[in-house]
Design an enzyme around this catalytic site. Structure first.
Site, PDB file in Angstrom:
ATOM      1  N   GLU A   1      34.290  67.763  -2.840  1.00 52.87           N
ATOM      2  CA  GLU A   1      34.613  68.937  -2.035  1.00 52.87           C
ATOM      3  C   GLU A   1      33.343  69.481  -1.373  1.00 52.87           C
ATOM      4  O   GLU A   1      32.311  69.617  -2.028  1.00 52.87           O
ATOM      5  CB  GLU A   1      35.234  70.025  -2.926  1.00 52.87           C
ATOM      6  CG  GLU A   1      35.618  71.280  -2.150  1.00 52.87           C
ATOM      7  CD  GLU A   1      36.186  72.388  -3.043  1.00 52.87           C
ATOM      8  OE1 GLU A   1      36.126  72.250  -4.285  1.00 52.87           O
ATOM      9  OE2 GLU A   1      36.681  73.385  -2.490  1.00 52.87           O
TER      10      GLU A   1
ATOM     11  N   GLU B   1      41.276  77.310 -12.224  1.00 52.88           N
ATOM     12  CA  GLU B   1      41.708  76.797 -10.926  1.00 52.88           C
ATOM     13  C   GLU B   1      40.416  76.408 -10.224  1.00 52.88           C
ATOM     14  O   GLU B   1      39.520  77.236 -10.060  1.00 52.88           O
ATOM     15  CB  GLU B   1      42.479  77.887 -10.189  1.00 52.88           C
ATOM     16  CG  GLU B   1      43.128  77.422  -8.909  1.00 52.88           C
ATOM     17  CD  GLU B   1      42.478  78.040  -7.694  1.00 52.88           C
ATOM     18  OE1 GLU B   1      41.730  77.306  -7.012  1.00 52.88           O
ATOM     19  OE2 GLU B   1      42.705  79.233  -7.446  1.00 52.88           O
TER      20      GLU B   1
ATOM     21  N   GLU C   1      28.322  87.121 -10.488  1.00 53.57           N
ATOM     22  CA  GLU C   1      26.974  87.708 -10.382  1.00 53.57           C
ATOM     23  C   GLU C   1      26.646  88.212  -8.986  1.00 53.57           C
ATOM     24  O   GLU C   1      25.792  89.093  -8.828  1.00 53.57           O
ATOM     25  CB  GLU C   1      25.943  86.678 -10.820  1.00 53.57           C
ATOM     26  CG  GLU C   1      25.873  85.461  -9.892  1.00 53.57           C
ATOM     27  CD  GLU C   1      25.122  84.296 -10.517  1.00 53.57           C
ATOM     28  OE1 GLU C   1      25.596  83.807 -11.556  1.00 53.57           O
ATOM     29  OE2 GLU C   1      24.089  83.878  -9.973  1.00 53.57           O
TER      30      GLU C   1
ATOM     31  N   GLY D   1      36.976  78.877  -9.661  1.00 57.50           N
ATOM     32  CA  GLY D   1      35.648  78.504  -9.175  1.00 57.50           C
ATOM     33  C   GLY D   1      35.464  77.003  -9.123  1.00 57.50           C
ATOM     34  O   GLY D   1      36.421  76.248  -8.884  1.00 57.50           O
ATOM     35  N   SER D   2      34.239  76.581  -9.361  1.00 56.40           N
ATOM     36  CA  SER D   2      33.890  75.168  -9.186  1.00 56.40           C
ATOM     37  C   SER D   2      34.393  74.304 -10.341  1.00 56.40           C
ATOM     38  O   SER D   2      34.672  74.801 -11.432  1.00 56.40           O
ATOM     39  CB  SER D   2      32.371  75.030  -9.115  1.00 56.40           C
ATOM     40  OG  SER D   2      31.810  75.310 -10.393  1.00 56.40           O
TER      41      SER D   2
ATOM     42  N   CYS E   1      39.994  77.830  -1.465  1.00 55.31           N
ATOM     43  CA  CYS E   1      40.273  76.668  -2.322  1.00 55.31           C
ATOM     44  C   CYS E   1      41.316  75.764  -1.692  1.00 55.31           C
ATOM     45  O   CYS E   1      41.440  74.607  -2.067  1.00 55.31           O
ATOM     46  CB  CYS E   1      40.692  77.096  -3.724  1.00 55.31           C
ATOM     47  SG  CYS E   1      41.773  78.506  -3.752  1.00 55.31           S
TER      48      CYS E   1
ATOM     49  N   GLY F   1      31.879  74.497 -13.266  1.00 56.70           N
ATOM     50  CA  GLY F   1      32.001  75.730 -14.040  1.00 56.70           C
ATOM     51  C   GLY F   1      33.256  75.757 -14.895  1.00 56.70           C
ATOM     52  O   GLY F   1      33.206  76.066 -16.084  1.00 56.70           O
TER      53      GLY F   1
END
Lengths: 508, 508
Positions: free
Chosen positions: B392, B264, B186, B240-241, B301, B244
């Protein structure tokens, strides 16, 4: 020699109160030995031992793992007639089948021994450093495959040897460096214990760590659920029903750490017969398929449960002939009473559906767990209208669909769920017209057979035994063939590593 | 040139009422273009087109798919400064980074073009028939890999090019023969539209079927959920997270037909520094790591979020030096306000935990979305006692753990969740004593680095970018390197097939 106990690693164990007996389906009588179901404490012990064993076993050399697998094969052969006897007592299958399946099991174990006797299977790759690359130097990178950790294997009802305790899942997992915990099929507790004793002997003789293998007895869901939910378990192999496989997949997906489940499940294995093929060799096809439908009392995951044809007079004749030939084959016993009652229930449900016509059914009043083979038929339109007709009837049963034309037949294929196999029976002169049919099947199945039968799963590198859901829970893997080892391993990269700390096959 | 519209196949589309704007994080101001979020109808249209396109695209030759991928690379380069400008406006990242990431994206597209320009990647195998084998003849079997079907790719926040619209997931899926539907991040709606326009141009120029690619705009969960739940979608790629990725994994696992999700996700990438290494080159390590921790404002990451040491005076000096050097690096802007507020929240949460000591923090009053780098420290015992410290902190933040001895340090590694990477900083004289450390890391990570930094993920065959959960949802696959194509394909066997109906590479 059968004790009725669990193997928690190398030790026989019977701490629980719950017992069950297996059933001789031919006599419909319990077999003598009571089996002690694993307790939660025993389950945890087995997983803890496996987790400890993994630390050592993952570093055992390929040559030593090969020795272990070959020793398992030897020890299974040493069980000799005792194994054949308990196998036939617990399944109702004939001795010839027991011997054949043992042969397949031995072959699988030795195939994996050969596979891991060198390191080629690990897809080792090496990217050497380029220190003067611009704008940034390239680091040395080396990649290999390493085992995931303890694997739980659920034994199959229909292959007490080749897809169970020392079957393909176990052989591939042990080959990869993963310890295995068996949840024995409740109706093969004796066969499983005997095979487990062979594995334990082999582990001891070849110096494998205690816990590299355990065999747990259990009925119902308690043992399986506790195993899949244990955080130290890292993968699951299963062969059986859609309901069972999906339940395990759901458990595994909902864990805090989700783990892969390879479940090989239901399939009705569509067979397409072209009008030209029926014109030319209707009788031969009927004979071949009567045999395939009844082989092993129809208890194969690749059993042809759905035959797709284009409607015509010839088709009607073919179906009648197929029914006649199928019911002429002497009825055989099913694996156990639950399988028999499932067969009766599912075939009754389908035959009650609107549009289904029973073309032939073997005599109804059969003793004990013997199954009455059955051929039923339906129009393409009725089949398209009712997905309940997609239900697998595990046993000697096949539904022949008469489509009004090829478009309808292709539409039927496109509407099917994923399947292990699809088969095309056609004539050479029409091969150039079959591209649409092959395309449709490619999207639905794991293996396409031409002018043959789906039953019979060759153990070789080019075999794919799996397929889109619900044939399996992950179509990217196979349950049969040496590639099935890929289910239990993951890649790891070593960057700028000292030579001495690299795995041998990656060293400079 | 940016329209604010979705690409539903080759057509720009804006049927919805909901709009959003992206944000220039450096100015903390909205960028001018309003973006129309995809409606449920547009989502369904895109998936339906992809499903139709798949029928043709799966049969497009490798050479043609290679042309397509190379044309995408060319068209992205043709976007020239317009792409660089929108990239920097939507991310706050510097122009040099934009150009570097574009180079990586182009390289990935061309690597996959090269990969599929021949058929070697399909692992084709052939088992020839043995008609006179006893007791049963062996059938001819040939196996290859075929694409799964439409793939949904979720763009990453931190790599608007290399892990997004035309990034590694898209390149590998298109290379394999799968159509791709992008759910654009987004905050990169403009960058995504521009890259999508390049892909659409390339598809048109090389004659690819309409629907082989779509780009959908959306904020929040509606678009993503509708895509993953659509039965015609066959796989998902996500970067992403953890929250998510896990949400998408759960949706996909609960579908009637579960589909694979390669997500991932989070990683704190432990770095182990031995006392000998600290003795010898404390300052050099501190400099190297101050740079790695702050690289790209820590928004990688593979950012080193956890540094494991053995406690001593030298260690205390090292931590102070690392903190000094880290906060001396000029603070940079984060990707967008949500990332910045997440960074502030997560770093505040960790520093509030019992035992955590803040060693150094850059000036607190920074304009807009600039991040204050931070080094904190804790004892091994406190870290072991509180798994909340494993959280994290996405950004320029690192937690240094002072263990009392090597046993405690290994215990810490064993208690960590799965990680993308693990790094060992050690001296040559102690390599022979590091086996336990390597063993422990092997069980937790996808890549182990020696005497280097985890940041910097080389695109090459030996790269493993993935790892045990929650580093990824399936440790058996990689997100980077040509092997990442394996996420989108499945094996199929052809048994006793007529030569003309076999895929070319399998023909006799």
């Amino acid at each position: 020699m059968i004790t009725g106990k669990n193997y928690i690693g190398n030790k026989l164990s019977a701490q629980g109160d719950i017992q069950h007996k297996t059933i001789n389906p031919k006599l419909n009588k319990e077999n003598p030995t009571p089996f002690f179901e694993a307790t939660i404490k025993e389950i945890d012990e087995a997983v803890q031992l496996a987790s400890e064993a993994f630390k050592k076993y993952r570093k055992v050399s390929g040559a030593q793992r090969a020795n272990f697998l070959n020793a398992i094969a030897d020890e299974i052969l040493n069980l000799d007639q005792e194994l054949i006897d308990i196998y036939t007592m617990e399944t109702g299958l004939p001795e010839g089948r027991a011997i054949g399946e043992r042969g397949r099991t031995i072959f699988q174990l030795r195939s994996f021994a050969e596979l891991v006797s060198n390191e080629d299977w690990r897809e080792n790759t090496i990217d050497e450093a380029i220190p003067d690359r611009k704008p940034l130097p390239k680091n040395d990178l080396r990649k290999t495959l390493i085992p995931l950790g303890p694997v739980v294997v659920f034994g199959a009802s229909n292959f007490p040897l080749a897809y169970s305790t020392a079957g393909g899942d176990t052989a591939s997992a042990l080959a990869s460096g993963c310890p295995v915990i068996i949840k024995a099929h409740e109706m093969h507790s004796g066969t499983s214990e005997l095979v487990a004793s062979a594995i334990i002997k082999a582990a001891e003789k070849t110096g494998m760590p205690n816990g590299v293998f355990s065999n747990l007895i259990g009925r119902g869901k308690i043992v399986g659920t506790a195993l899949v939910n244990n955080p130290k378990v890292k993968a699951v192999g299963f062969t059986g029903s859609i309901a069972g496989g999906r339940a395990l997949f759901n458990l595994a997906s909902q864990r805090e750490e989700p783990i892969p489940v390879f479940a090989e499940m239901g399939s009705i294995n569509p067979v397409i017969i072209t009008p030209k093929a029926l014109n030319k060799r209707s009788e031969e096809i009927a004979s071949t398929y009567a045999n395939s439908i009844t082989l092993g009392t129809g208890q194969f995951c690749t059993n042809p449960g759905l035959i797709l044809t284009i409607d015509s007079d010839k088709t009607v004749n073919f179906i009648n002939d197929l029914a006649k030939k199928t019911i002429a084959i002497e009825p055989q016993c099913m694996l156990h009473p639950n399988i028999k009652s499932g067969f009766d229930k599912n075939s009754t449900n389908i035959t009650a559906l609107s549009g289904i016509e029973v073309i032939g059914k073997a005599q109804d009043e059969l003793k004990n767990n013997y199954a009455a083979s059955q051929i039923v038929s339906v129009s393409g339109a009725d089949f398209l209208a009712n997905p309940k007709m997609h239900q697998e009837v595990f046993g000697p049963f096949s539904l022949v669909v008469k489509s009004k034309n090829e478009d309808e037949l292709i539409k039927i294929i496109n509407n099917l769920e994923g399947q292990l196999t699809g088969t095309i029976i056609a004539e050479e002169e029409e091969y150039s017209e079959l591209e649409n049919l092959v395309d449709a099947l490619e999207n639905r199945v794991g293996r396409i057979i031409f002018n043959g039968v789906p039953t019979g799963v060759e153990v070789c590198p080019s075999m794919q035994h799996g397929g889109p859901y619900p044939a399996s829970t992950d179509s990217r893997f196979t349950a049969v063939g040496t590639n099935s080892i890929k289910r239990w391993v993951r890649p790891i990269s070593y960057q700028s590593f000292p030579n001495t700390l690299l795995p041998k096959a990656l060293q400079r």
